[in-house]
Design an enzyme around this catalytic site. Structure first.
Site, mmCIF file in Angstrom:
data_model
loop_
_atom_site.group_PDB
_atom_site.id
_atom_site.type_symbol
_atom_site.label_atom_id
_atom_site.label_comp_id
_atom_site.label_asym_id
_atom_site.label_seq_id
_atom_site.Cartn_x
_atom_site.Cartn_y
_atom_site.Cartn_z
ATOM 1 N N LYS A 113 43.167 46.236 -22.976
ATOM 2 C CA LYS A 113 44.195 45.564 -23.775
ATOM 3 C C LYS A 113 43.584 44.740 -24.920
ATOM 4 C CE LYS A 113 47.703 45.242 -20.072
ATOM 5 N NZ LYS A 113 48.589 44.298 -19.333
ATOM 6 N N TYR B 289 56.271 50.742 -22.290
ATOM 7 C CA TYR B 289 56.615 49.769 -21.240
ATOM 8 C C TYR B 289 58.104 49.771 -20.903
ATOM 9 C CZ TYR B 289 52.200 47.160 -20.511
ATOM 10 O OH TYR B 289 50.938 46.755 -20.140
ATOM 11 N N PHE C 75 60.008 39.083 -19.762
ATOM 12 C CA PHE C 75 58.773 39.072 -20.559
ATOM 13 C C PHE C 75 58.585 40.337 -21.400
ATOM 14 C CE2 PHE C 75 57.757 40.442 -16.191
ATOM 15 C CZ PHE C 75 57.182 41.689 -16.426
ATOM 16 N N THR D 195 47.826 41.512 -10.933
ATOM 17 C CA THR D 195 48.373 41.324 -12.282
ATOM 18 C C THR D 195 48.003 39.959 -12.859
ATOM 19 O OG1 THR D 195 50.233 42.729 -11.628
ATOM 20 C CG2 THR D 195 50.519 41.403 -13.623
ATOM 21 N N ARG E 109 40.141 41.985 -13.711
ATOM 22 C CA ARG E 109 41.035 40.898 -14.147
ATOM 23 C C ARG E 109 40.503 39.528 -13.744
ATOM 24 N NH1 ARG E 109 46.762 44.072 -13.087
ATOM 25 N NH2 ARG E 109 47.114 44.697 -15.253
ATOM 26 N N ASN F 247 45.772 40.051 -19.488
ATOM 27 C CA ASN F 247 45.020 40.364 -18.272
ATOM 28 C C ASN F 247 44.091 41.557 -18.433
ATOM 29 O OD1 ASN F 247 46.950 42.329 -18.292
ATOM 30 N ND2 ASN F 247 47.926 41.734 -16.370
ATOM 31 N N HIS G 131 45.236 47.720 -18.221
ATOM 32 C CA HIS G 131 46.415 48.364 -17.623
ATOM 33 C C HIS G 131 45.938 49.546 -16.797
ATOM 34 C CE1 HIS G 131 50.293 50.462 -17.247
ATOM 35 N NE2 HIS G 131 49.578 51.557 -17.471
ATOM 36 N N GLU H 241 52.215 58.564 -18.552
ATOM 37 C CA GLU H 241 51.404 57.711 -19.431
ATOM 38 C C GLU H 241 50.272 58.489 -20.113
ATOM 39 O OE1 GLU H 241 52.290 53.613 -16.895
ATOM 40 O OE2 GLU H 241 50.219 54.320 -17.062
HETATM 41 P P1 IDP Z 1 50.495 45.597 -13.745
HETATM 42 O O1 IDP Z 1 49.919 45.607 -15.140
HETATM 43 O O2 IDP Z 1 49.583 44.904 -12.767
HETATM 44 O O3 IDP Z 1 50.919 46.955 -13.277
HETATM 45 P P2 IDP Z 1 53.332 45.040 -14.119
HETATM 46 O O4 IDP Z 1 54.191 44.329 -13.129
HETATM 47 O O5 IDP Z 1 53.501 46.509 -14.268
HETATM 48 O O6 IDP Z 1 51.796 44.673 -13.782
HETATM 49 O O7 IDP Z 1 53.575 44.326 -15.516
HETATM 50 C C1 IDP Z 1 53.096 44.914 -16.711
HETATM 51 C C2 IDP Z 1 52.415 43.850 -17.520
HETATM 52 O O8 IDP Z 1 53.395 42.878 -17.896
HETATM 53 C C3 IDP Z 1 51.353 43.054 -16.781
HETATM 54 O O9 IDP Z 1 50.080 43.644 -16.832
HETATM 55 C C4 IDP Z 1 51.370 41.736 -17.515
HETATM 56 O O10 IDP Z 1 50.563 41.800 -18.687
HETATM 57 C C5 IDP Z 1 52.809 41.588 -17.912
HETATM 58 N N1 IDP Z 1 53.522 40.721 -16.965
HETATM 59 C C6 IDP Z 1 53.875 41.012 -15.691
HETATM 60 N N2 IDP Z 1 54.515 39.990 -15.105
HETATM 61 C C7 IDP Z 1 54.579 39.016 -16.050
HETATM 62 C C8 IDP Z 1 55.136 37.695 -16.063
HETATM 63 O O11 IDP Z 1 55.687 37.204 -15.084
HETATM 64 N N3 IDP Z 1 54.984 36.995 -17.226
HETATM 65 C C9 IDP Z 1 54.371 37.511 -18.335
HETATM 66 N N4 IDP Z 1 53.844 38.739 -18.360
HETATM 67 C C10 IDP Z 1 53.934 39.489 -17.239
HETATM 68 MG MG MG Z 2 52.394 48.210 -13.957
#
Ligand code: IDP
Ligand code: MG
Length: 136
Positions: free
Chosen positions: A12, A52, A60, A94, A105, A115, A118, A129
């Site tokens: 990212k 996304y 978010f 995450t 991470r 973070n 992905h 994807e």
């Molecule tokens: P992942 O990347 O671990 O699969 P997902 O739940 O798929 O996590 O969420 C996608 C991305 O959205 C995360 O990597 C993170 O950057 C962002 N994200 C997830 N939850 C939050 C939140 O509560 N606040 C802000 N950003 C979030």
């Molecule tokens: Mg995800």
């Protein structure tokens, strides 16, 4: 039983910006992933919204799409036995604060939004994807 899989990985903007591309790629290589294809790109906000879209109802979503399109990213197809789960394990949780020691991470993540990486979360999403970024 052999279960060779491909998964989509993204380095990212926060990590590309800090020149962590090679360090992160080396973690995958050390863990026996093959990098089948990779490219550095800068996507538009509309492309991030498409990528996304599973998160479109989340509060978010807008910030997430702005962020992913805010600077260059590196997209990769990773291949290994059980690559999808294996990548998720190496990435860590995450929220970097909750990620296990030794994960990408934990090492590099700045915050839940920045973070660093992905990874696809299922066989179905890995196909979608990979096709999104590597149609040819
Ligand atoms: P992942 O990347 O671990 O699969 P997902 O739940 O798929 O996590 O969420 C996608 C991305 O959205 C995360 O990597 C993170 O950057 C962002 N994200 C997830 N939850 C939050 C939140 O509560 N606040 C802000 N950003 C979030
Ligand atoms: Mg995800």
């Amino acid at each position: 039983m052999s279960n060779l899989e491909q998964t989509l990985s993204i380095i990212k903007p926060d990590a590309v910006e800090r020149n962590l591309e090679n360090e992160i790629k080396n973690i995958f290589l050390e863990n026996k992933f093959k990098i089948i294809k990779d490219k550095k790109i800068h996507i538009t906000k509309a492309e991030a919204e498409e990528f996304y879209k599973v998160h479109q109802t989340k509060p978010f979503y807008n910030d997430l799409c702005s962020y992913l399109s805010s600077g260059p990213i590196v997209v990769m197809i990773l291949e290994k036995e059980d690559a999808i789960l294996g990548n998720r394990k190496i990435m860590g949780a995450t929220d970097p604060k909750k990620a296990d020691e030794g994960t990408i991470r934990k090492k590099f993540g700045i915050s839940i939004d920045k973070n660093s990486v992905h990874g696809s979360d299922s066989i179905e999403n890995a196909k979608i994807e990979i096709n999104f970024f590597f149609k040819d």
